[in-house]
Design a protein around this motif. Sequence first.
Motif, mmCIF file in Angstrom:
data_model
loop_
_atom_site.group_PDB
_atom_site.id
_atom_site.type_symbol
_atom_site.label_atom_id
_atom_site.label_comp_id
_atom_site.label_asym_id
_atom_site.label_seq_id
_atom_site.Cartn_x
_atom_site.Cartn_y
_atom_site.Cartn_z
ATOM 1 N N TYR A 249 0.828 -1.208 0.000
ATOM 2 C CA TYR A 249 0.000 0.000 0.000
ATOM 3 C C TYR A 249 0.864 1.260 0.000
ATOM 4 C CZ TYR A 249 -4.179 -2.756 1.198
ATOM 5 O OH TYR A 249 -5.239 -3.642 1.196
ATOM 6 N N ASN A 250 0.265 2.353 -0.424
ATOM 7 C CA ASN A 250 0.876 3.673 -0.316
ATOM 8 C C ASN A 250 0.614 4.188 1.101
ATOM 9 O OD1 ASN A 250 1.171 6.622 -0.400
ATOM 10 N ND2 ASN A 250 1.375 6.354 -2.611
ATOM 11 N N HIS A 251 1.682 4.489 1.835
ATOM 12 C CA HIS A 251 1.530 4.907 3.230
ATOM 13 C C HIS A 251 1.661 6.411 3.418
ATOM 14 C CE1 HIS A 251 1.452 0.779 4.659
ATOM 15 N NE2 HIS A 251 2.527 0.521 3.924
ATOM 16 N N SER A 252 1.868 7.150 2.327
ATOM 17 C CA SER A 252 2.084 8.593 2.456
ATOM 18 C C SER A 252 0.918 9.433 1.951
ATOM 19 C CB SER A 252 3.365 9.004 1.718
ATOM 20 O OG SER A 252 3.265 8.672 0.332
ATOM 21 N N ASP A 253 -0.004 8.802 1.227
ATOM 22 C CA ASP A 253 -1.132 9.542 0.647
ATOM 23 C C ASP A 253 -2.422 8.807 0.997
ATOM 24 O OD1 ASP A 253 -3.184 10.441 -1.219
ATOM 25 O OD2 ASP A 253 -1.567 11.454 -2.304
ATOM 26 N N CYS A 254 -3.224 9.410 1.850
ATOM 27 C CA CYS A 254 -4.453 8.761 2.327
ATOM 28 C C CYS A 254 -5.444 8.502 1.190
ATOM 29 C CB CYS A 254 -5.118 9.620 3.400
ATOM 30 S SG CYS A 254 -4.131 9.765 4.914
ATOM 31 N N GLN A 255 -5.503 9.432 0.238
ATOM 32 C CA GLN A 255 -6.441 9.274 -0.867
ATOM 33 C C GLN A 255 -6.050 8.096 -1.761
ATOM 34 O OE1 GLN A 255 -7.066 12.878 -3.069
ATOM 35 N NE2 GLN A 255 -8.609 11.972 -4.434
ATOM 36 N N LEU A 256 -4.749 8.004 -2.054
ATOM 37 C CA LEU A 256 -4.286 6.873 -2.853
ATOM 38 C C LEU A 256 -4.485 5.562 -2.102
ATOM 39 C CD1 LEU A 256 -0.967 8.198 -4.457
ATOM 40 C CD2 LEU A 256 -3.207 7.949 -5.532
ATOM 41 N N ARG A 257 -4.217 5.594 -0.795
ATOM 42 C CA ARG A 257 -4.397 4.383 0.015
ATOM 43 C C ARG A 257 -5.851 3.918 -0.018
ATOM 44 N NH1 ARG A 257 -1.953 1.611 4.407
ATOM 45 N NH2 ARG A 257 -3.413 -0.038 4.996
ATOM 46 N N ALA A 258 -6.787 4.841 0.046
ATOM 47 C CA ALA A 258 -8.202 4.483 0.019
ATOM 48 C C ALA A 258 -8.584 3.836 -1.309
ATOM 49 C CB ALA A 258 -9.053 5.725 0.270
ATOM 50 N N SER A 259 -8.061 4.378 -2.418
ATOM 51 C CA SER A 259 -8.368 3.806 -3.727
ATOM 52 C C SER A 259 -7.709 2.435 -3.898
ATOM 53 C CB SER A 259 -7.937 4.753 -4.841
ATOM 54 O OG SER A 259 -6.536 4.965 -4.833
ATOM 55 N N GLU A 260 -6.548 2.255 -3.265
ATOM 56 C CA GLU A 260 -5.880 0.954 -3.321
ATOM 57 C C GLU A 260 -6.667 -0.092 -2.537
ATOM 58 O OE1 GLU A 260 -1.356 2.834 -3.759
ATOM 59 O OE2 GLU A 260 -2.003 1.918 -1.876
ATOM 60 N N GLU A 261 -7.186 0.299 -1.386
ATOM 61 C CA GLU A 261 -8.003 -0.627 -0.595
ATOM 62 C C GLU A 261 -9.284 -0.992 -1.337
ATOM 63 O OE1 GLU A 261 -8.511 1.409 3.097
ATOM 64 O OE2 GLU A 261 -6.594 0.700 3.915
ATOM 65 N N GLU A 262 -9.809 -0.037 -2.098
ATOM 66 C CA GLU A 262 -10.990 -0.324 -2.905
ATOM 67 C C GLU A 262 -10.667 -1.375 -3.967
ATOM 68 O OE1 GLU A 262 -14.244 2.132 -5.676
ATOM 69 O OE2 GLU A 262 -12.525 3.158 -4.770
ATOM 70 N N THR A 263 -9.515 -1.244 -4.603
ATOM 71 C CA THR A 263 -9.089 -2.223 -5.602
ATOM 72 C C THR A 263 -8.897 -3.597 -4.975
ATOM 73 O OG1 THR A 263 -8.046 -0.614 -7.071
ATOM 74 C CG2 THR A 263 -7.219 -2.859 -7.187
ATOM 75 N N ILE A 264 -8.298 -3.639 -3.788
ATOM 76 C CA ILE A 264 -8.058 -4.923 -3.120
ATOM 77 C C ILE A 264 -9.375 -5.617 -2.788
ATOM 78 C CG2 ILE A 264 -7.202 -5.985 -0.988
ATOM 79 C CD1 ILE A 264 -5.091 -5.397 -3.113
ATOM 80 N N GLY A 265 -10.396 -4.825 -2.426
ATOM 81 C CA GLY A 265 -11.705 -5.417 -2.193
ATOM 82 C C GLY A 265 -12.228 -6.116 -3.446
ATOM 83 N N HIS A 266 -12.058 -5.458 -4.586
ATOM 84 C CA HIS A 266 -12.482 -6.055 -5.851
ATOM 85 C C HIS A 266 -11.588 -7.241 -6.233
ATOM 86 C CE1 HIS A 266 -15.305 -2.906 -6.134
ATOM 87 N NE2 HIS A 266 -14.491 -1.953 -6.588
ATOM 88 N N TRP A 267 -10.304 -7.132 -5.907
ATOM 89 C CA TRP A 267 -9.353 -8.229 -6.169
ATOM 90 C C TRP A 267 -9.785 -9.505 -5.441
ATOM 91 C CZ3 TRP A 267 -5.429 -10.182 -8.894
ATOM 92 C CH2 TRP A 267 -4.531 -11.066 -8.298
ATOM 93 N N GLU A 268 -10.190 -9.366 -4.189
ATOM 94 C CA GLU A 268 -10.654 -10.524 -3.421
ATOM 95 C C GLU A 268 -11.866 -11.150 -4.101
ATOM 96 O OE1 GLU A 268 -9.439 -11.837 -0.652
ATOM 97 O OE2 GLU A 268 -7.903 -10.382 -0.087
ATOM 98 N N THR A 269 -12.764 -10.321 -4.597
ATOM 99 C CA THR A 269 -13.948 -10.832 -5.290
ATOM 100 C C THR A 269 -13.570 -11.514 -6.593
ATOM 101 O OG1 THR A 269 -15.278 -9.035 -4.345
ATOM 102 C CG2 THR A 269 -16.204 -10.205 -6.232
ATOM 103 N N VAL A 270 -12.628 -10.923 -7.319
ATOM 104 C CA VAL A 270 -12.166 -11.507 -8.581
ATOM 105 C C VAL A 270 -11.578 -12.892 -8.340
ATOM 106 C CG1 VAL A 270 -10.377 -11.340 -10.363
ATOM 107 C CG2 VAL A 270 -11.803 -9.359 -9.843
#
Length: 246
Positions: free
Chosen positions: A130-151
């Motif tokens: 994860y990106n640990h320096s940008d909260c906005q990027l981190r949030a979008s990355e967590e969103e992708t990981i949620g979809h990754w788990e579903t995939v």
Amino acid sequence: MCGQNPSLENFIWTDIVDAEVQTRLQQLHSCTDVKLLSPSLCDWVSSSGIPGISSARSDEIPAIYTRLVKHYIYHRVACMISQFTEGLNSCGGLWDTVKSHWEVFVPVMTSAQQQPLTLEEFKHLFTICYNHSDCQLRASEEETIGHWETVLKMISDGQAEFFFEDLLAFITGADHLPPLGFLRLISLRFYSQDADKSRVRLPHASTCALELFLPRGAASAADLLALLSRAVYDSLGFTRFLTEEH
């Protein structure tokens, strides 16, 4: 090679490389009456170290087939096999270890059928970066990981056009797990899509670095699966970064 005595009566003759030997073994394997064996086939069997084939009984054909297979896959190349095993034994007695634990080494030393990767096995191959320096990027990355788990669940349930082995080959170059595993976990990293909505960047991988890159903020699991499917099927080599139009 390991001192076992497997039954070779049903050995698949197509596994022999030599085309002529394939044909001869096929003819012998399919024959039920020794009287139907052609003279040329009898001569070939005799020249392979089994004389008197013409006087054999029909019920002896499976045993003759077994002897021929063993001749071509082992005795004919016994000298080279000996050189190979001696070389392995020069490495701390490696071949003696293989012989003692031959069942464990079957997937390593042969093309034995691999068990399909399970969902849990595949998930455990990754570490998320994860990106640990940008909260906005981190949030979008967590969103992708949620979809990754579903995939991954969709792939496991057969709802995708590819299997875990296909995705593994896209990421690592190997379509099954190495016997001793990979040197490290696969790094799951992220990239941002271009602002130009008319173009899309597909997921990409580095097989040497064991890295997979997914888009931040994927709209849905279906969208992510579609991107991965295009990336897997459009990939031409070890690492490919594609920019495509919708």
